[in-house]
Write an enzyme that holds these catalytic residues in place. Structure first.
Site, PDB file in Angstrom:
ATOM      1  N   SER A 179      53.062  23.000  85.589  1.00  0.00           N
ATOM      2  CA  SER A 179      54.015  22.175  86.344  1.00  0.00           C
ATOM      3  C   SER A 179      55.117  23.078  86.879  1.00  0.00           C
ATOM      4  O   SER A 179      55.322  24.192  86.357  1.00  0.00           O
ATOM      5  CB  SER A 179      54.629  21.121  85.407  1.00  0.00           C
ATOM      6  OG  SER A 179      55.727  20.481  86.010  1.00  0.00           O
TER       7      SER A 179
ATOM      8  N   TYR B 238      59.285  18.921  77.577  1.00  0.00           N
ATOM      9  CA  TYR B 238      58.215  18.967  78.590  1.00  0.00           C
ATOM     10  C   TYR B 238      58.211  20.338  79.278  1.00  0.00           C
ATOM     11  O   TYR B 238      57.153  20.965  79.434  1.00  0.00           O
ATOM     12  CB  TYR B 238      58.420  17.846  79.611  1.00  0.00           C
ATOM     13  CG  TYR B 238      57.352  17.761  80.679  1.00  0.00           C
ATOM     14  CD1 TYR B 238      56.122  17.158  80.416  1.00  0.00           C
ATOM     15  CD2 TYR B 238      57.569  18.260  81.961  1.00  0.00           C
ATOM     16  CE1 TYR B 238      55.134  17.074  81.398  1.00  0.00           C
ATOM     17  CE2 TYR B 238      56.603  18.182  82.956  1.00  0.00           C
ATOM     18  CZ  TYR B 238      55.381  17.579  82.666  1.00  0.00           C
ATOM     19  OH  TYR B 238      54.421  17.500  83.651  1.00  0.00           O
TER      20      TYR B 238
ATOM     21  N   LYS C  76      55.236  23.222  79.236  1.00  0.00           N
ATOM     22  CA  LYS C  76      54.552  23.768  80.415  1.00  0.00           C
ATOM     23  C   LYS C  76      54.761  25.289  80.520  1.00  0.00           C
ATOM     24  O   LYS C  76      53.871  25.992  81.016  1.00  0.00           O
ATOM     25  CB  LYS C  76      55.002  23.038  81.682  1.00  0.00           C
ATOM     26  CG  LYS C  76      54.575  21.552  81.698  1.00  0.00           C
ATOM     27  CD  LYS C  76      53.062  21.356  81.635  1.00  0.00           C
ATOM     28  CE  LYS C  76      52.626  19.917  81.837  1.00  0.00           C
ATOM     29  NZ  LYS C  76      51.166  19.733  81.794  1.00  0.00           N
TER      30      LYS C  76
HETATM   31  N1  LIG Z   1      52.508  13.613  88.379  1.00  0.00           N
HETATM   32  C1  LIG Z   1      53.268  14.704  88.522  1.00  0.00           C
HETATM   33  O1  LIG Z   1      54.242  14.716  89.295  1.00  0.00           O
HETATM   34  C2  LIG Z   1      52.937  15.957  87.751  1.00  0.00           C
HETATM   35  C3  LIG Z   1      53.612  17.135  88.099  1.00  0.00           C
HETATM   36  C4  LIG Z   1      53.332  18.301  87.413  1.00  0.00           C
HETATM   37  C5  LIG Z   1      52.399  18.308  86.407  1.00  0.00           C
HETATM   38  N2  LIG Z   1      51.769  17.140  86.073  1.00  0.00           N
HETATM   39  C6  LIG Z   1      50.789  17.206  84.989  1.00  0.00           C
HETATM   40  O2  LIG Z   1      49.545  16.765  85.477  1.00  0.00           O
HETATM   41  C7  LIG Z   1      48.765  16.238  84.397  1.00  0.00           C
HETATM   42  C8  LIG Z   1      48.228  14.864  84.772  1.00  0.00           C
HETATM   43  O3  LIG Z   1      49.318  14.027  85.064  1.00  0.00           O
HETATM   44  P1  LIG Z   1      49.219  12.703  85.954  1.00  0.00           P
HETATM   45  O4  LIG Z   1      50.425  12.695  86.816  1.00  0.00           O
HETATM   46  O5  LIG Z   1      47.882  12.605  86.562  1.00  0.00           O
HETATM   47  O6  LIG Z   1      49.442  11.615  84.804  1.00  0.00           O
HETATM   48  P2  LIG Z   1      48.772  10.181  84.506  1.00  0.00           P
HETATM   49  O7  LIG Z   1      49.675   9.579  83.508  1.00  0.00           O
HETATM   50  O8  LIG Z   1      48.470   9.478  85.778  1.00  0.00           O
HETATM   51  O9  LIG Z   1      47.379  10.573  83.829  1.00  0.00           O
HETATM   52  C9  LIG Z   1      47.320  11.228  82.581  1.00  0.00           C
HETATM   53  C10 LIG Z   1      46.060  10.788  81.868  1.00  0.00           C
HETATM   54  O10 LIG Z   1      45.999  11.550  80.642  1.00  0.00           O
HETATM   55  C11 LIG Z   1      45.600  10.690  79.599  1.00  0.00           C
HETATM   56  N3  LIG Z   1      46.125  11.222  78.338  1.00  0.00           N
HETATM   57  C12 LIG Z   1      47.429  11.291  77.966  1.00  0.00           C
HETATM   58  N4  LIG Z   1      47.518  11.761  76.707  1.00  0.00           N
HETATM   59  C13 LIG Z   1      46.252  12.025  76.302  1.00  0.00           C
HETATM   60  C14 LIG Z   1      45.692  12.525  75.102  1.00  0.00           C
HETATM   61  N5  LIG Z   1      46.473  12.826  74.057  1.00  0.00           N
HETATM   62  N6  LIG Z   1      44.349  12.666  75.008  1.00  0.00           N
HETATM   63  C15 LIG Z   1      43.550  12.333  76.065  1.00  0.00           C
HETATM   64  N7  LIG Z   1      44.021  11.839  77.225  1.00  0.00           N
HETATM   65  C16 LIG Z   1      45.362  11.686  77.347  1.00  0.00           C
HETATM   66  C17 LIG Z   1      46.197   9.329  79.943  1.00  0.00           C
HETATM   67  O11 LIG Z   1      45.507   8.276  79.286  1.00  0.00           O
HETATM   68  C18 LIG Z   1      46.040   9.315  81.464  1.00  0.00           C
HETATM   69  O12 LIG Z   1      44.804   8.725  81.847  1.00  0.00           O
HETATM   70  C19 LIG Z   1      49.698  16.240  83.172  1.00  0.00           C
HETATM   71  O13 LIG Z   1      49.436  17.399  82.400  1.00  0.00           O
HETATM   72  C20 LIG Z   1      51.079  16.328  83.784  1.00  0.00           C
HETATM   73  O14 LIG Z   1      52.017  16.919  82.916  1.00  0.00           O
HETATM   74  C21 LIG Z   1      52.006  15.972  86.723  1.00  0.00           C
END
Ligand SMILES: NC(=O)c1ccc[n+]([C@@H]2O[C@H](COP(=O)([O-])OP(=O)(O)OC[C@H]3O[C@@H](n4cnc5c(N)ncnc54)[C@H](O)[C@@H]3O)[C@@H](O)[C@H]2O)c1
Length: 260
Positions: free
Chosen positions: A142, A155, A159
């Site tokens: 991230s 968080y 990361k």
């Molecule tokens: N959305 C953003 O702006 C953003 C930015 C930077 C990084 N990220 C990273 O991207 C990744 C995905 O995020 P997203 O935005 O798609 O989130 P999201 O919440 O839409 O999806 C995350 C998924 O992970 C699953 N999950 C969570 N904890 C879990 C666990 N312990 N075991 C198995 N599954 C689990 C959830 O059930 C969900 O389906 C994450 O690592 C997040 O930190 C997101």
């Protein structure tokens, strides 16, 4: 011919958001995808989407912090797909807290999923990839892995840990023909932001819906937060043979939010 024909690829956290877009994109390019999520119904729904579009997918249900469950599901996947070529450690979450109020419980919960599970799932994938003599590990980092944000301290730490684990994995596994890279999204419009928006309002950090995503997106050079689909091209590059000589790197896919 697809760019990923018959490659076996598992994406964790693929029941939603970024992971969901990735498995759909990989299946369109011919991969056999493992849709792994904590939420089995969400994983099944994504598998149904992929198979309806003519792709090959299997639902895997596990908490990424549970070694026995991960080992069992990775084994089931390789029995189905034949091999594990690529693991995307993508599952993650955030639970913001004001800097002075961060608790040990909040720290441990976030670091366990976003940090420890990346290392442990990599160990479990390596058990399968080492005998093959090849494989790719790709971790979701991230912009918070490049900058510390005060309402997101654990968080951000988790990361930064992902970037460190990426470098260590690359050094540990190169001799087995296994590469490891990570990518850093900035702001991506997914359900993660719905929860963040609510939490930040409850904390008093913001005062109205969408204020958090709007203010966090204000310095994105491309002028807008990403839709998950805007990350798929880079994910395809990382999963395909196009990136075979790349290892130990963290690629920013943040629309130019953080320049480093
Ligand atoms: N959305 C953003 O702006 C953003 C930015 C930077 C990084 N990220 C990273 O991207 C990744 C995905 O995020 P997203 O935005 O798609 O989130 P999201 O919440 O839409 O999806 C995350 C998924 O992970 C699953 N999950 C969570 N904890 C879990 C666990 N312990 N075991 C198995 N599954 C689990 C959830 O059930 C969900 O389906 C994450 O690592 C997040 O930190 C997101």
């Amino acid at each position: 011919m697809g760019r990923l024909d018959n490659k076996g690829i598992i994406v964790t956290g693929a029941g939603s958001g970024i992971g969901r877009a990735f498995v759909n994109g990989f299946a369109r390019e011919g991969a056999k995808v493992g849709v792994l999520d904590l939420d089995p119904a969400a994983a099944e729904k994504v598998v149904a989407e992929i198979t309806a579009a003519g792709g090959q997918a299997i639902a895997l249900a596990a908490n990424v912090t549970d070694r026995d469950a991960i080992r069992g599901e990775f084994t089931r996947f390789t029995e189905w797909a034949g091999r594990l070529d690529v693991l995307f450690n993508n599952a993650g979450f955030n639970k913001p807290m004001p800097f002075l109020e961060v608790t040990e419980e909040n720290w441990n919960a976030i670091l366990r999923v976003n940090g420890w599970a990346v290392l442990m799932c990599t160990q479990e994938a390596a058990r399968l990839m080492i005998p093959q003599g090849s494989g790719k590990i790709i971790n979701t980092s991230s912009v918070a892995g490049r900058q510390g944000y005060p309402d997101f301290t654990p968080y951000s730490a988790s990361k930064f840990a992902v970037n460190a684990i990426t470098q260590a994995t690359a050094r540990a596994l190169a001799k087995h023909g296994i590469t490891c890279n990570s990518f850093s999204p900035g702001v991506v419009v997914t359900p993660l932001w719905d929860a963040l928006d609510k939490d930040l309002m409850e904390m008093g950090a913001t005062s109205k819906p969408k204020e958090s995503i709007d203010s966090f997106s204000a310095d994105i050079l491309m002028g807008h937060p990403a839709e998950p689909e805007e990350l798929v091209g880079t994910a395809l590059y990382l999963a395909s043979s196009d990136s075979d000589y790349l290892t130990g790197q963290t690629i920013m896919i943040d629309g130019g939010k953080v320049l480093i």
